[in-house]
Design a protein around this motif. Structure first.
Motif, PDB file in Angstrom:
ATOM      1  N   SER A 111       0.720  -1.316  -0.088  1.00  0.00           N
ATOM      2  CA  SER A 111       0.063   0.136  -0.406  1.00  0.00           C
ATOM      3  C   SER A 111       0.792   1.225  -0.029  1.00  0.00           C
ATOM      4  O   SER A 111       2.014   1.552   0.399  1.00  0.00           O
ATOM      5  CB  SER A 111      -0.938   0.115   1.280  1.00  0.00           C
ATOM      6  N   PRO A 112       0.228   2.522  -0.235  1.00  0.00           N
ATOM      7  CA  PRO A 112       1.077   3.744  -0.715  1.00  0.00           C
ATOM      8  C   PRO A 112       1.420   4.092   0.839  1.00  0.00           C
ATOM      9  O   PRO A 112       2.701   4.275   1.086  1.00  0.00           O
ATOM     10  CB  PRO A 112      -0.124   4.249  -0.866  1.00  0.00           C
ATOM     11  N   GLU A 113       0.353   3.628   2.012  1.00  0.00           N
ATOM     12  CA  GLU A 113       1.223   3.788   3.346  1.00  0.00           C
ATOM     13  C   GLU A 113       2.019   3.206   3.518  1.00  0.00           C
ATOM     14  O   GLU A 113       2.847   3.510   4.595  1.00  0.00           O
ATOM     15  CB  GLU A 113       0.122   3.708   4.061  1.00  0.00           C
ATOM     16  N   CYS A 114       2.089   1.438   3.493  1.00  0.00           N
ATOM     17  CA  CYS A 114       3.132   1.270   4.025  1.00  0.00           C
ATOM     18  C   CYS A 114       4.485   1.191   3.437  1.00  0.00           C
ATOM     19  O   CYS A 114       5.459   1.588   4.041  1.00  0.00           O
ATOM     20  CB  CYS A 114       2.620  -0.615   3.789  1.00  0.00           C
ATOM     21  N   ARG A 115       4.583   2.405   1.672  1.00  0.00           N
ATOM     22  CA  ARG A 115       5.040   2.600   1.317  1.00  0.00           C
ATOM     23  C   ARG A 115       6.332   3.766   1.802  1.00  0.00           C
ATOM     24  O   ARG A 115       7.386   3.817   1.879  1.00  0.00           O
ATOM     25  CB  ARG A 115       5.019   2.811  -0.417  1.00  0.00           C
ATOM     26  N   GLU A 116       4.970   4.400   1.796  1.00  0.00           N
ATOM     27  CA  GLU A 116       5.801   5.559   3.433  1.00  0.00           C
ATOM     28  C   GLU A 116       6.255   5.652   3.774  1.00  0.00           C
ATOM     29  O   GLU A 116       7.585   6.426   4.646  1.00  0.00           O
ATOM     30  CB  GLU A 116       4.636   6.346   2.653  1.00  0.00           C
ATOM     31  N   GLN A 117       6.126   4.615   5.263  1.00  0.00           N
ATOM     32  CA  GLN A 117       6.831   4.470   6.506  1.00  0.00           C
ATOM     33  C   GLN A 117       7.971   3.805   6.017  1.00  0.00           C
ATOM     34  O   GLN A 117       8.785   4.166   6.812  1.00  0.00           O
ATOM     35  CB  GLN A 117       5.702   3.554   7.325  1.00  0.00           C
ATOM     36  N   ILE A 118       8.316   2.854   5.177  1.00  0.00           N
ATOM     37  CA  ILE A 118       9.170   2.379   4.864  1.00  0.00           C
ATOM     38  C   ILE A 118      10.790   3.532   4.264  1.00  0.00           C
ATOM     39  O   ILE A 118      11.431   3.233   4.711  1.00  0.00           O
ATOM     40  CB  ILE A 118       9.635   1.098   3.914  1.00  0.00           C
ATOM     41  N   LEU A 119       9.798   4.474   3.364  1.00  0.00           N
ATOM     42  CA  LEU A 119      11.123   5.397   3.070  1.00  0.00           C
ATOM     43  C   LEU A 119      11.299   6.287   4.205  1.00  0.00           C
ATOM     44  O   LEU A 119      11.556   7.124   3.678  1.00  0.00           O
ATOM     45  CB  LEU A 119      10.065   5.749   1.926  1.00  0.00           C
ATOM     46  N   ARG A 120      10.146   6.592   4.943  1.00  0.00           N
ATOM     47  CA  ARG A 120      10.263   7.511   6.098  1.00  0.00           C
ATOM     48  C   ARG A 120      11.358   6.536   7.309  1.00  0.00           C
ATOM     49  O   ARG A 120      12.179   7.960   7.505  1.00  0.00           O
ATOM     50  CB  ARG A 120       9.221   8.466   6.674  1.00  0.00           C
ATOM     51  N   ALA A 121      11.059   5.844   6.830  1.00  0.00           N
ATOM     52  CA  ALA A 121      12.237   4.454   7.904  1.00  0.00           C
ATOM     53  C   ALA A 121      13.194   4.489   7.914  1.00  0.00           C
ATOM     54  O   ALA A 121      15.050   5.252   8.598  1.00  0.00           O
ATOM     55  CB  ALA A 121      12.286   3.204   8.276  1.00  0.00           C
ATOM     56  N   ALA A 122      13.535   4.817   6.355  1.00  0.00           N
ATOM     57  CA  ALA A 122      14.899   5.084   5.573  1.00  0.00           C
ATOM     58  C   ALA A 122      15.996   6.385   6.324  1.00  0.00           C
ATOM     59  O   ALA A 122      16.973   5.930   6.288  1.00  0.00           O
ATOM     60  CB  ALA A 122      15.109   4.466   4.264  1.00  0.00           C
TER      61      ALA A 122
END
Length: 247
Positions: A23-34
């Protein structure tokens, strides 16, 4: 173990994914964590390329040691060691910056790798599996053109993400070397032949010399390994040439 430790200890590389999209939400969480990862001087010496083009994924599946599963990844990120932005910033401020050298490049690779591991851990906590692809270092000239990379940017590593299949979820994680072989107090030890034979690799019941011969041929002497070294050498040669021209 707490939840974070369990996530870290259970994580394993996965190359087979379900059809479920991230999902877009999970993608954003992964990128923000990076982007929240530790970084040298808060410089964030990396750029993350989010590969959403299926055509590009297909190309990478070929150039990165012919691994078809890359094209089936639900999220593909290329972490580039990047000194270009800071070099431009120094020049913009009138600092008369020197040309970046190998030390700057290695520092940027460290930043990129730390950010990537944050992404991996975040994804794992969301039930999303991942696999590191070091082969993105191959074919530097091809990838430089493919991604339109400027002079001081190098594709250091790639991550492929997806929800694991049931078989992959149940597959046991390969054992790691014991801690007393990896961690040593204050100084590097002198490893004996017995130390090496007992601790190196997951032998899977195969006799040591036989296993090592096969592994050396499959990994260390493989074409992809030689190409990675050539590509990194080509990039460093460009750095050297730029530095020589500036003197």
């Amino acid at each position: 173990m707490n939840e974070t430790m369990t996530t870290i200890m259970n994580r394993k590389s996965v190359r087979a994914y379900t059809d479920r999209e991230i999902s877009p939400e999970c993608r954003e969480q992964i990128l923000r964590a990076a982007a929240a990862a530790p970084t040298a001087g808060n410089q964030q010496l990396y750029t993350i390329l989010d590969i959403t083009s299926q055509e590009l994924k297909e190309k990478l599946a070929d150039t990165c040691d012919h691994q078809p599963f890359i094209a089936r990844g639900k999220m593909v990120l290329v972490f580039c060691a990047d000194f270009q932005k800071w070099y431009q910033a120094f020049a913009l401020a009138g600092c008369r910056p020197r040309k970046p050298g190998p030390g700057d490049f290695l520092l940027a690779v460290e930043d990129a790798a730390i950010a990537a591991q944050n992404a991996v851990t975040a994804a794992e906590s969301l039930g999303i599996a991942s696999c590191y692809i070091g082969d993105i270092m191959e074919h530097y000239e091809v990838h430089r053109e493919l991604f339109h990379l400027p002079d001081y940017v190098f594709p250091a590593l790639m991550l492929v993400f997806g929800y694991p299949t049931e078989q992959q979820r149940e597959r046991p994680k390969r054992r790691r070397a014991p801690l007393d072989f990896i961690v040593h107090e204050n100084e590097y030890p002198q490893f004996t032949s017995e130390d090496i034979r007992r601790n190196i690799g997951d032998l899977n019941g195969i006799e040591f010399d036989q296993w090592m011969e096969k592994f050396c041929k499959r990994k260390y002497h493989a074409d992809f390994s030689l190409e990675m070294s050539r590509s990194v050498g080509a990039f460093l040669k460009r750095l050297e040439d730029y530095t020589a021209q500036a003197q």
